[in-house]
Design an enzyme around this catalytic site. Structure first.
Site, PDB file in Angstrom:
ATOM      1  N   ARG A  59      -3.875 -17.089 -13.277  1.00 43.09           N
ATOM      2  CA  ARG A  59      -5.364 -16.298 -12.193  1.00 43.09           C
ATOM      3  C   ARG A  59      -6.708 -16.807 -13.328  1.00 43.09           C
ATOM      4  NH1 ARG A  59      -3.397 -11.996  -8.253  1.00 43.09           N
ATOM      5  NH2 ARG A  59      -5.322 -12.531  -8.316  1.00 43.09           N
ATOM      6  N   GLN A  91     -12.182  -5.434  -3.935  1.00 45.50           N
ATOM      7  CA  GLN A  91     -10.185  -5.626  -4.199  1.00 45.50           C
ATOM      8  C   GLN A  91     -10.933  -6.416  -5.323  1.00 45.50           C
ATOM      9  OE1 GLN A  91      -8.192  -4.287  -0.504  1.00 45.50           O
ATOM     10  NE2 GLN A  91     -10.304  -5.227   0.588  1.00 45.50           N
ATOM     11  N   ASN A  92     -11.041  -7.350  -5.138  1.00 48.64           N
ATOM     12  CA  ASN A  92     -11.221  -8.876  -6.084  1.00 48.64           C
ATOM     13  C   ASN A  92     -11.226  -8.929  -7.426  1.00 48.64           C
ATOM     14  OD1 ASN A  92     -11.110 -10.457  -3.464  1.00 48.64           O
ATOM     15  ND2 ASN A  92     -13.234 -11.019  -3.734  1.00 48.64           N
ATOM     16  N   ASP A  94     -11.306 -11.413  -9.561  1.00 48.95           N
ATOM     17  CA  ASP A  94     -12.641 -12.345 -10.053  1.00 48.95           C
ATOM     18  C   ASP A  94     -13.816 -12.081 -10.609  1.00 48.95           C
ATOM     19  OD1 ASP A  94     -13.618 -12.816  -7.805  1.00 48.95           O
ATOM     20  OD2 ASP A  94     -12.964 -13.562  -6.595  1.00 48.95           O
ATOM     21  N   HIS A 109      -9.596  -2.902  -7.475  1.00 50.68           N
ATOM     22  CA  HIS A 109      -8.402  -3.198  -8.177  1.00 50.68           C
ATOM     23  C   HIS A 109      -7.935  -4.046  -9.610  1.00 50.68           C
ATOM     24  CE1 HIS A 109      -6.936  -3.456  -3.661  1.00 50.68           C
ATOM     25  NE2 HIS A 109      -6.869  -2.134  -4.372  1.00 50.68           N
ATOM     26  N   CYS A 120      -2.857   3.564 -24.487  1.00 49.26           N
ATOM     27  CA  CYS A 120      -3.515   4.955 -25.086  1.00 49.26           C
ATOM     28  C   CYS A 120      -5.138   4.438 -23.770  1.00 49.26           C
ATOM     29  CB  CYS A 120      -4.259   4.995 -26.271  1.00 49.26           C
ATOM     30  SG  CYS A 120      -5.732   2.818 -26.499  1.00 49.26           S
ATOM     31  N   GLU A 203     -10.701 -13.447  11.217  1.00 48.12           N
ATOM     32  CA  GLU A 203     -10.459 -13.089  12.530  1.00 48.12           C
ATOM     33  C   GLU A 203     -10.042 -11.913  12.359  1.00 48.12           C
ATOM     34  OE1 GLU A 203      -6.506 -15.214  10.868  1.00 48.12           O
ATOM     35  OE2 GLU A 203      -5.811 -14.022   9.663  1.00 48.12           O
TER      36      GLU A 203
HETATM   37  C1  BJW Z   1     -11.523 -15.050   4.771  1.00 48.44           C
HETATM   38  C2  BJW Z   1     -12.009 -16.615   4.894  1.00 48.44           C
HETATM   39  C3  BJW Z   1     -13.317 -16.584   4.860  1.00 48.44           C
HETATM   40  C4  BJW Z   1      -9.681 -16.159   4.534  1.00 48.44           C
HETATM   41  N1  BJW Z   1     -14.045 -15.982   5.186  1.00 48.44           N
HETATM   42  N2  BJW Z   1     -12.545 -14.213   5.408  1.00 48.44           N
HETATM   43  C5  BJW Z   1       2.998   3.071   3.847  1.00 48.44           C
HETATM   44  C6  BJW Z   1       1.434   3.207   4.627  1.00 48.44           C
HETATM   45  C7  BJW Z   1       0.236   3.527   3.917  1.00 48.44           C
HETATM   46  C8  BJW Z   1      -0.100   3.025   3.024  1.00 48.44           C
HETATM   47  C9  BJW Z   1       1.456   2.875   1.693  1.00 48.44           C
HETATM   48  C10 BJW Z   1       2.246   2.652   2.177  1.00 48.44           C
HETATM   49  N3  BJW Z   1       2.927   2.229   1.236  1.00 48.44           N
HETATM   50  C11 BJW Z   1       2.172   2.032   0.345  1.00 48.44           C
HETATM   51  C12 BJW Z   1       1.278   2.774   0.486  1.00 48.44           C
HETATM   52  C13 BJW Z   1       0.177   2.741  -0.431  1.00 48.44           C
HETATM   53  C14 BJW Z   1      -0.565   0.681  -0.886  1.00 48.44           C
HETATM   54  C15 BJW Z   1      -0.128  -0.416   0.596  1.00 48.44           C
HETATM   55  O1  BJW Z   1      -1.749   0.381   0.790  1.00 48.44           O
HETATM   56  N4  BJW Z   1       1.174  -0.330   0.818  1.00 48.44           N
HETATM   57  C16 BJW Z   1       0.352  -1.347   1.894  1.00 48.44           C
HETATM   58  C17 BJW Z   1       1.359  -2.733   1.446  1.00 48.44           C
HETATM   59  C18 BJW Z   1       0.531  -0.833   2.930  1.00 48.44           C
HETATM   60  N5  BJW Z   1      -1.409   1.443  -1.594  1.00 48.44           N
HETATM   61  C19 BJW Z   1      -1.328   0.909  -3.409  1.00 48.44           C
HETATM   62  O2  BJW Z   1      -0.521   1.457  -3.802  1.00 48.44           O
HETATM   63  C20 BJW Z   1      -2.590   1.124  -4.207  1.00 48.44           C
HETATM   64  N6  BJW Z   1      -2.482   2.342  -4.801  1.00 48.44           N
HETATM   65  C21 BJW Z   1      -2.439   3.656  -3.979  1.00 48.44           C
HETATM   66  O3  BJW Z   1      -2.176   3.843  -2.899  1.00 48.44           O
HETATM   67  O4  BJW Z   1      -2.515   4.716  -5.034  1.00 48.44           O
HETATM   68  C22 BJW Z   1      -2.985   6.255  -4.531  1.00 48.44           C
HETATM   69  C23 BJW Z   1      -3.699   6.980  -4.412  1.00 48.44           C
HETATM   70  C24 BJW Z   1      -5.609   6.397  -4.126  1.00 48.44           C
HETATM   71  C25 BJW Z   1      -6.081   6.993  -3.985  1.00 48.44           C
HETATM   72  C26 BJW Z   1      -6.837   7.865  -4.686  1.00 48.44           C
HETATM   73  C27 BJW Z   1      -5.334   8.783  -5.163  1.00 48.44           C
HETATM   74  C28 BJW Z   1      -3.873   8.061  -5.202  1.00 48.44           C
HETATM   75  C29 BJW Z   1      -2.627   0.192  -4.975  1.00 48.44           C
HETATM   76  C30 BJW Z   1      -3.242  -1.403  -4.212  1.00 48.44           C
HETATM   77  C31 BJW Z   1      -3.009  -2.199  -4.672  1.00 48.44           C
HETATM   78  C32 BJW Z   1      -3.416  -3.487  -4.742  1.00 48.44           C
HETATM   79  N7  BJW Z   1      -3.490  -4.250  -5.355  1.00 48.44           N
HETATM   80  C33 BJW Z   1      -3.157  -5.514  -5.011  1.00 48.44           C
HETATM   81  C34 BJW Z   1      -3.410  -6.377  -6.517  1.00 48.44           C
HETATM   82  C35 BJW Z   1      -4.177  -7.252  -7.404  1.00 48.44           C
HETATM   83  C36 BJW Z   1      -4.761  -8.052  -8.026  1.00 48.44           C
HETATM   84  C37 BJW Z   1      -4.016  -9.278  -7.842  1.00 48.44           C
HETATM   85  O5  BJW Z   1      -4.973  -9.916  -7.184  1.00 48.44           O
HETATM   86  O6  BJW Z   1      -2.986  -9.797  -8.090  1.00 48.44           O
HETATM   87  O7  BJW Z   1      -4.696  -6.231  -4.825  1.00 48.44           O
HETATM   88  S1  BJW Z   1      -2.508  -6.449  -3.487  1.00 48.44           S
HETATM   89  C38 BJW Z   1      -3.573  -7.448  -3.329  1.00 48.44           C
HETATM   90  O8  BJW Z   1      -4.257  -7.166  -1.721  1.00 48.44           O
HETATM   91  C39 BJW Z   1      -4.361  -7.690  -4.234  1.00 48.44           C
HETATM   92  C40 BJW Z   1      -5.991  -7.382  -2.788  1.00 48.44           C
HETATM   93  O9  BJW Z   1      -7.386  -6.791  -3.492  1.00 48.44           O
HETATM   94  C41 BJW Z   1      -5.145  -6.264  -1.737  1.00 48.44           C
HETATM   95  C42 BJW Z   1      -6.069  -6.671  -0.638  1.00 48.44           C
HETATM   96  O10 BJW Z   1      -6.150  -7.924  -0.286  1.00 48.44           O
HETATM   97  P1  BJW Z   1      -6.869  -9.102   0.720  1.00 48.44           P
HETATM   98  O11 BJW Z   1      -8.148  -8.729  -0.271  1.00 48.44           O
HETATM   99  O12 BJW Z   1      -7.710  -8.076   1.275  1.00 48.44           O
HETATM  100  O13 BJW Z   1      -6.131 -10.317   0.727  1.00 48.44           O
HETATM  101  P2  BJW Z   1      -5.862 -10.923   2.131  1.00 48.44           P
HETATM  102  O14 BJW Z   1      -5.157 -11.922   2.354  1.00 48.44           O
HETATM  103  O15 BJW Z   1      -4.550  -9.841   2.832  1.00 48.44           O
HETATM  104  O16 BJW Z   1      -6.691 -11.286   3.581  1.00 48.44           O
HETATM  105  C43 BJW Z   1      -7.875 -11.614   3.178  1.00 48.44           C
HETATM  106  C44 BJW Z   1      -8.438 -11.961   4.440  1.00 48.44           C
HETATM  107  O17 BJW Z   1      -9.625 -12.432   4.577  1.00 48.44           O
HETATM  108  C45 BJW Z   1      -8.146 -12.668   5.478  1.00 48.44           C
HETATM  109  O18 BJW Z   1      -7.584 -11.343   6.829  1.00 48.44           O
HETATM  110  C46 BJW Z   1      -8.312 -14.050   6.093  1.00 48.44           C
HETATM  111  O19 BJW Z   1      -8.188 -14.167   7.334  1.00 48.44           O
HETATM  112  C47 BJW Z   1      -9.936 -13.447   5.851  1.00 48.44           C
HETATM  113  N8  BJW Z   1     -10.379 -15.217   4.971  1.00 48.44           N
HETATM  114  N9  BJW Z   1     -10.455 -17.162   4.342  1.00 48.44           N
HETATM  115  C48 BJW Z   1     -13.484 -14.933   5.222  1.00 48.44           C
HETATM  116  N10 BJW Z   1     -13.642 -18.208   5.004  1.00 48.44           N
END
Ligand code: BJW
Length: 233
Positions: A59, A91-92, A94, A109, A120, A203
């Site tokens: 990536r 959240q990206n 990139d 993220h 460290c 959407e």
């Molecule tokens: C378009 C388009 C176009 C397409 N135009 N739109 C149960 C309930 C609630 C929470 C939790 C739970 N169990 C665990 C949790 C917490 C957990 C969580 O949320 N899990 C869920 C699965 C429920 N979260 C965590 O663990 C986070 N940490 C945490 O909560 O720590 C505790 C804490 C927080 C705050 C304070 C103190 C303590 C950490 C989350 C880490 C996420 N990491 C990732 C990977 C990053 C690296 C990588 O890139 O590989 O981040 S996961 C992945 O999802 C990535 C993204 O940033 C993130 C979000 O995804 P995103 O960006 O929304 O992408 P998509 O594909 O889902 O959606 C794209 C959208 O675009 C779609 O809607 C399309 O329609 C649209 N689209 N083309 C406009 N042209």
């Protein structure tokens, strides 16, 4: 008390989709070819570091072949021209916002072009492959890993983000599915503090019902149109 000109914008993978970077969920999504638990947890990293490092090496390498699109450019224009604060929380992992010219960007993220020392905590700019066992220049430990926030880890900059949400008059969410917390909860935080809320997404997202207004379509069209209208007053 909201600042009448402070804007917080949350972006997700959808804003970079039209630049050629895959989103995470849905058809053709990044994780269709990988099980999320194989690549995106600290446990997976400990179990198979070669797999996880290779996933992020690919990536990171892909960044060289993509460019910001009209949506990234419009947000940079907004930051330059708007008479108040514009904070971009992405959240990206990139670097397309920075390459478009945005300066106030928080990568909650992590970032592909960064390495994190698991020993460290040092974070350093990283281009090119990052093999497991790479040595940290700060502590000499062989502990560099991709600087990515995995599930179960705490996202970066939460204090600054929460503070900005608490004083924003407008919160805009662009290109995110609303499936991952804490980002998915920002709309409710902003609302509770008095901000207006707008979703711009292809959407309806999982959180659409929390927004005052939702516009659906490609970011490359919706975002420039929204920025033009805002700057026109
Ligand atoms: C378009 C388009 C176009 C397409 N135009 N739109 C149960 C309930 C609630 C929470 C939790 C739970 N169990 C665990 C949790 C917490 C957990 C969580 O949320 N899990 C869920 C699965 C429920 N979260 C965590 O663990 C986070 N940490 C945490 O909560 O720590 C505790 C804490 C927080 C705050 C304070 C103190 C303590 C950490 C989350 C880490 C996420 N990491 C990732 C990977 C990053 C690296 C990588 O890139 O590989 O981040 S996961 C992945 O999802 C990535 C993204 O940033 C993130 C979000 O995804 P995103 O960006 O929304 O992408 P998509 O594909 O889902 O959606 C794209 C959208 O675009 C779609 O809607 C399309 O329609 C649209 N689209 N083309 C406009 N042209």
């Amino acid at each position: 008390m909201p600042d009448s000109r402070a804007i917080v914008i949350l972006t997700g993978a959808g804003i970079s989709a039209e630049s050629g970077l895959a989103t995470f969920r849905g058809p053709g999504g990044l994780w269709e070819g990988h099980r999320v638990e194989d690549v995106c947890t600290p446990e997976a990293l400990a179990r198979d570091p070669a797999l996880v490092h290779r996933f992020y090496d690919l990536r990171r390498a892909a960044l060289a072949g993509v460019a910001p699109n009209a949506a990234h450019e419009a947000l940079a224009r907004l930051e330059r021209s708007w008479p108040g604060d514009v904070l971009l929380v992405t959240q990206n992992v990139d670097d397309l916002h920075e390459r478009a010219g945005s300066q106030a960007v928080l990568h909650m993220h992590g970032a592909l072009r960064s390495a994190l020392c698991a020993a460290c905590g040092e974070r350093l700019r990283w281009d090119g492959p990052l093999p497991p066992g790479s040595v940290c220049p700060a502590c000499a430990g062989p502990a560099l890993r991709p600087d990515i926030v995995f599930f179960g880890e705490i996202p970066y900059e939460m204090d600054r983000i929460e503070q900005a949400l608490s004083r924003a008059s407008l919160f805009v969410s662009i290109g995110t599915s609303g499936a991952v917390y804490p980002a998915a909860g920002f709309v409710r935080m902003a609302r509770a503090c008095g901000a207006g809320t707008l979703e711009l997404n292809l959407e309806p997202s999982a959180g659409s019902g929390w927004f005052d207004e939702c516009r659906h379509g490609p970011a490359s069209q919706l975002v420039p149109a929204w920025v033009d209208a805002l700057l026109a007053g």
